[in-house]
Design a protein around this motif. Structure first.
Motif, mmCIF file in Angstrom:
data_model
loop_
_atom_site.group_PDB
_atom_site.id
_atom_site.type_symbol
_atom_site.label_atom_id
_atom_site.label_comp_id
_atom_site.label_asym_id
_atom_site.label_seq_id
_atom_site.Cartn_x
_atom_site.Cartn_y
_atom_site.Cartn_z
ATOM 1 N N PRO A 296 2.573 6.141 -2.191
ATOM 2 C CA PRO A 296 1.902 5.323 -1.147
ATOM 3 C C PRO A 296 2.589 3.824 -0.952
ATOM 4 C CG PRO A 296 1.211 4.941 -3.284
ATOM 5 C CD PRO A 296 2.279 5.865 -3.642
ATOM 6 N N GLY A 297 2.153 3.178 -0.288
ATOM 7 C CA GLY A 297 2.677 1.853 0.482
ATOM 8 C C GLY A 297 1.661 1.191 1.073
ATOM 9 N N PRO A 298 1.931 0.080 1.754
ATOM 10 C CA PRO A 298 0.646 -0.530 2.394
ATOM 11 C C PRO A 298 0.211 0.149 3.620
ATOM 12 C CG PRO A 298 2.736 -1.907 1.999
ATOM 13 C CD PRO A 298 2.986 -0.575 1.646
ATOM 14 N N VAL A 299 -1.187 0.305 3.413
ATOM 15 C CA VAL A 299 -1.737 0.985 4.704
ATOM 16 C C VAL A 299 -1.439 0.404 6.007
ATOM 17 C CG1 VAL A 299 -3.655 1.945 3.192
ATOM 18 C CG2 VAL A 299 -3.922 -0.206 4.509
#
Lengths: 410, 410
Positions: A296-299
């Motif tokens: 995941p990463g920043p939305v």
């Protein structure tokens, strides 16, 4: 027989003569049957230039030499006439083998000991009617000093966005570097962005990496990765199912993705936009029964949107670091006890001693475990994280305790 | 009867007399039974100061007035003697009601129309033997102008790390602000970090927000949020199951978390460390059958580690924006067709017209849909994204098409 075919046959005979002469004084007798089969594989690989389920079926049925003869003479079922029409009249097999030798490369066929047969088994089991592009490759054109079989024995595919972010590059470098340092081969596609970062991270820690190309292995693609591919070919492997000289075409990237997925124990996507090709590789992983993993990463980052979508839709499992990748891609299977065994039965060394020192119920401090096990405190401290990673022990305020061996809820 | 109990009874009678006198000239007849019950609820709430499954069971069995009498006279089963021992001799119920009125607040009891009975049903259904703290609150002490029942009708709990990052604050502001602007009440715990940001985002868009406290509603906790809580009480609701004056104790935060989860359609965690209290709220959400949702973040951020762990372990579903929260928390249930109905049957307005203009098979351009539906092109363009969000239509290169109504794979 067409003039091209005749010339090809003559060329074939010449090469055999030369090789016979070269090996006349050697220890091993020249395997003329093996060479004939090799030429047949290479000829067919160039004729179809990519996966061809119908041709694989023919080879399965009549053998590769007979299949090559049938293609040369166009004694073919209708389904194979189209795919072979354009190039069946030209046999450059011997020249191709020669070219590969000059490139410092080789052709690996299903006859060779380094053919990764069990890796490709999943492709063979796909419904070839439905998956025309899902066939087992005929041969693999290979540059690099390593055995393909051994290099792909413990391997993770690391793929992702071409337009990766600084965050994606950093996370790729960390995870791929950690995996490579732990002895995992990094498989990727040598594209810009995450792919290149994954290869470079493996190279940087002296690890093994395999670049799977959608063009011939003599073609640096993308051109800016000429030097990167040269470096990979020096210590790892650059491979392709397309013969030398084949340019990159769009559909070949999709077929390439299936090889990336097939050659690894799992596919990790670090960053992917909503329309990223990495999602295609994940699709192949899922169809081949390989775990699909996504970071995941920043939305707020479009470069992570594809990862989030895949996690959200249950297409990929969220992972954040190398240990979690390994946990999913497999090796801890070896460490994790069989549910029918007693917990820890598969352990050895200090880990076994530390685990044995833990009571069935209740917790112990590292100091107490050192006393109980007879190990020095640093050895206990080193063993506990590995046991924790294997989900055999846990820790709370009062110390370390045995966990019940249960797979995590998904 | 102890002197304290006697004094409490006298006080009770005095207050009733006063109130009878005050309402003598009014329009509605004074409901002396109702007032007696209210005093009984308030007395019991202060005696046990928090959830008490055994007391709830007694009330269920003999009624609240009789239960209050039994507590006053200590005519109790053994299980209730301990929890009531400390404060059963002091009845400040009438003064508490007076105090709440002076605070501009009120006590909401299960007798009141605004009691959110169906929200709290899940708590009543938890195994009260196993979940001593899982009981339905006796009463709710409330400050704020809104009906608790109506405010919690469409509500999302937004919680998370006290030590939130700039990223977490930004994402909270966006998602909570979007939800509040779409008419969703934001429920949270008024803590530092994500909680406060969620309340503020709702206030900023003129939305409704409910702060659930682990102390009395007259106590600003944390003290730095005095002004925030005052603002919330002006337009939303500040509520607690603890009587005025109750200080915040650790175990009360855990009980408070269950109310946060119970009062919402779903719990969203924006950032959470591995040991965050937000995971406790998620645990309650799961036990109450509410969707638990978590926003991912950089894997390099400790503030997102708890979110990633929950997503990875299947405890929370990954979401990235308000629309996805709404998709999970429920309202699209109303828009999404019943599987037994024809797709789109639940639609109305432009959306219904646009959906009707789409063929069963094949796709149409917005211009064609405008012609077919008789709607102006901008109206078609406005309706399509809503239909897409409802998973009724999709888009590809050739235009918009009807989707089969199937829930996404999880």
């Amino acid at each position: 027989m067409s003039p091209e075919c005749a010339a090809a046959r003559d060329s074939f005979v010449d090469e055999v003569d030369i090789d016979l002469a070269m090996t006349a004084g050697g220890a091993a007798p020249f395997d003329i049957d093996g060479y004939e089969r090799r030429l047949a594989w290479v000829y067919l690989s160039r004729v179809v230039a990519g996966p061809c389920a119908a041709l694989s079926a023919l080879i399965e049925s009549v053998g590769v030499v007979e299949a090559a003869r049938a293609v040369r003479e166009c004694a073919l079922p209708q389904s194979l006439r189209g795919p072979t029409e354009q190039r069946r009249g030209t046999d450059t097999a011997a020249r191709d083998l020669d070219l590969m030798e000059r490139l410092g490369g080789r052709v690996v066929t299903p006859d060779d000991p380094e053919w990764p047969a069990w890796r490709l088994l999943g492709l063979a089991q796909l419904d070839s009617g439905r998956d025309r592009d899902g066939a087992v490759p005929l041969v693999l054109w290979v540059r690099g000093p390593r055995s393909l079989l051994e290099s792909s024995d413990r391997a993770v595919a690391v793929v992702g966005a071409r337009c990766s972010s600084g965050y994606g590059n950093q996370v790729t470098a960390e995870i791929a570097g950690d995996l490579a340092a732990k002895g995992w081969t990094i498989v990727s596609g040598a594209a810009f962005g995450i792919d290149a970062m994954a290869h470079r991270a493996a190279l940087a820690v002296g690890g093994v990496t395999i670049a799977v190309l959608a063009c011939g292995v003599d073609r640096p693609y993308p051109a800016q990765h000429d030097r990167l591919l040269t470096e990979i070919a020096e210590t790892g492997l650059v491979i392709s199912e397309y013969p030398p000289g084949t340019p990159a075409h769009k559909h070949q990237f999709l077929a390439r993705n299936r090889l990336v997925a097939a050659l690894a124990d799992g596919v990790l996507v670090v960053e992917a936009g909503l329309r990223s090709g990495a999602r295609n590789t994940v699709k192949w992983a899922r169809r081949l029964g390989r775990p699909a993993l996504a970071v995941p990463g920043p939305v707020t980052s479009a470069a992570s949107a594809g990862c989030h979508r895949m996690i959200r839709d249950g297409e990929a499992l969220l992972v954040t670091r190398a240990e979690e990748v390994i946990d999913e891609a497999g090796p801890l299977r070896l460490l994790l006890p069989d549910p029918s065994d007693s917990p820890g039965a598969a352990l050895s060394g200090d880990e076994a001693l530390v685990f044995a020192a833990l009571p069935e119920v209740g917790s112990r401090l590292p100091r107490e475990l050192a006393e109980q096990s007879g190990l020095p405190l640093p050895a206990v401290r080193a063993a506990l994280p590995a046991l924790e990673l294997a989900e055999l022990v846990g820790a709370n305020e009062s110390g370390w305790y045995r966990k019940q061996p249960a797979r995590r809820h998904r």
